[in-house]
Design an enzyme around this catalytic site. Sequence first.
Site, PDB file in Angstrom:
ATOM      1  N   HIS A 166      -8.243   5.029   1.874  1.00 21.11           N
ATOM      2  CA  HIS A 166      -7.365   4.122   1.090  1.00 21.11           C
ATOM      3  C   HIS A 166      -8.008   3.866  -0.277  1.00 21.11           C
ATOM      4  O   HIS A 166      -8.523   2.763  -0.526  1.00 21.11           O
ATOM      5  CB  HIS A 166      -7.227   2.836   1.905  1.00 21.11           C
ATOM      6  CG  HIS A 166      -6.222   1.848   1.422  1.00 21.11           C
ATOM      7  ND1 HIS A 166      -6.152   1.411   0.118  1.00 21.11           N
ATOM      8  CD2 HIS A 166      -5.250   1.190   2.088  1.00 21.11           C
ATOM      9  CE1 HIS A 166      -5.177   0.521   0.013  1.00 21.11           C
ATOM     10  NE2 HIS A 166      -4.612   0.365   1.195  1.00 21.11           N
ATOM     11  N   GLU A 268      -3.859   7.431  -1.692  1.00 17.32           N
ATOM     12  CA  GLU A 268      -4.528   7.470  -0.391  1.00 17.32           C
ATOM     13  C   GLU A 268      -4.247   8.799   0.314  1.00 17.32           C
ATOM     14  O   GLU A 268      -3.097   9.161   0.511  1.00 17.32           O
ATOM     15  CB  GLU A 268      -4.037   6.312   0.477  1.00 17.32           C
ATOM     16  CG  GLU A 268      -4.106   4.962  -0.235  1.00 17.32           C
ATOM     17  CD  GLU A 268      -3.403   3.860   0.534  1.00 17.32           C
ATOM     18  OE1 GLU A 268      -3.362   3.925   1.773  1.00 17.32           O
ATOM     19  OE2 GLU A 268      -2.882   2.935  -0.107  1.00 17.32           O
TER      20      GLU A 268
HETATM   21  C1  BG6 Z   1      -1.269   0.156   1.642  1.00 15.54           C
HETATM   22  C2  BG6 Z   1      -0.008  -0.147   2.417  1.00 15.54           C
HETATM   23  O1  BG6 Z   1      -1.832   1.340   2.104  1.00 15.54           O
HETATM   24  O2  BG6 Z   1      -2.209  -0.903   1.850  1.00 15.54           O
HETATM   25  C3  BG6 Z   1       0.551  -1.487   1.941  1.00 15.54           C
HETATM   26  O3  BG6 Z   1       0.940   0.895   2.258  1.00 15.54           O
HETATM   27  C4  BG6 Z   1      -0.502  -2.582   2.069  1.00 15.54           C
HETATM   28  O4  BG6 Z   1       1.713  -1.812   2.684  1.00 15.54           O
HETATM   29  C5  BG6 Z   1      -1.762  -2.133   1.342  1.00 15.54           C
HETATM   30  O5  BG6 Z   1      -0.001  -3.776   1.509  1.00 15.54           O
HETATM   31  C6  BG6 Z   1      -2.914  -3.135   1.428  1.00 15.54           C
HETATM   32  O6  BG6 Z   1      -3.197  -3.457   2.754  1.00 15.54           O
HETATM   33  P1  BG6 Z   1      -4.309  -4.514   3.092  1.00 15.54           P
HETATM   34  O7  BG6 Z   1      -4.262  -4.717   4.576  1.00 15.54           O
HETATM   35  O8  BG6 Z   1      -5.618  -3.932   2.657  1.00 15.54           O
HETATM   36  O9  BG6 Z   1      -3.965  -5.764   2.323  1.00 15.54           O
END
Ligand code: BG6
Length: 307
Positions: A166, A268
């Site tokens: 991510h 990602e």
């Molecule tokens: C992204 C998702 O990968 O991560 C989103 O597609 C999400 O929907 C974002 O809001 C952040 O997620 P988190 O759990 O790290 O706040």
Amino acid sequence: MIDDLNLQFGIDKKIAFTLGNGDLPKAILLAEDATAEIYLHGAHVSSFHRHGWGEMLWMSDESNFRTDRPIRGGVPICWPWFGQPQPELPQHGFARTSQWEVIETKTHADPSLEIALRLTDSEATRQLWPHPFELTMRVIVGRDLTMQLSCLNTGEEPLDAEAALHTYFHVQDIDAVRVAGLDGRSYIDKLDAMQVKPQAGELTIDREVDRIYLETPDAVTIHDGAERRIEIQKSGSLSTVIWNPWIDKSAAMADFPNDGYRTMVCVETTNAADDVRTIQPGEVHTITQSCRCEPATGPADPAEAIL
Ligand code: BG6
């Protein structure tokens, strides 16, 4: 603990361990072409600084650094699911909030540096997900930042796993950002009832974006609006998520600065949506992402200009 890590895995003037934010242990890799930092919490790459071209990753200066919370920014590892399949399960899985162990460090002739971290199933993981596994994250720091996430199924039943590297990329100015390499692909729009839509041309960002692009084996390039472009190559992944929270969601997240959305974009490398992977007993699935940060024009390295 830090002394033991340095004794067992430190490499003189190249790889060292220290306490980072929140007193969480981290590795510092000082390669010839770049410097990187990796927290053992989440096997989380929090910095990659290619000498001469600045920091490639975006980190929230309001991030938590706690064992029970993910780090905001850098490269959280989402595994073994992406998103939140059921309300009682932690969003994006448990790998990003688990403590990983270092298993190896080494130098390469090219001359990059490598660290490998491992996470295996435990009582806590089996309560959330009933599968034995061995997950290995290899981080190679050289001119590129390469990350390999491998899952070995150590059980006797097949397992289904999603995954995401991510990655929060630092950009100069979101208004000028263009993301290339997705033209002609379809994406699931998570902000519009999961409708599948076509992508035409390059992606620009002028609102909240949360999309899973499908059938995307190829490289994606971020033009950051100023001096840099970042090329992201991958393998073992046929889906790509693009995320920018924009104004309201940035303000709503406690660990995210209100204006943070202006200097970041997440691209990602994933196994998400229809790209979930079934891993048979004794088999390994590896997802690899290699990121290269270059000036927008001219060769990647000043030395290459005179060769
Ligand atoms: C992204 C998702 O990968 O991560 C989103 O597609 C999400 O929907 C974002 O809001 C952040 O997620 P988190 O759990 O790290 O706040």
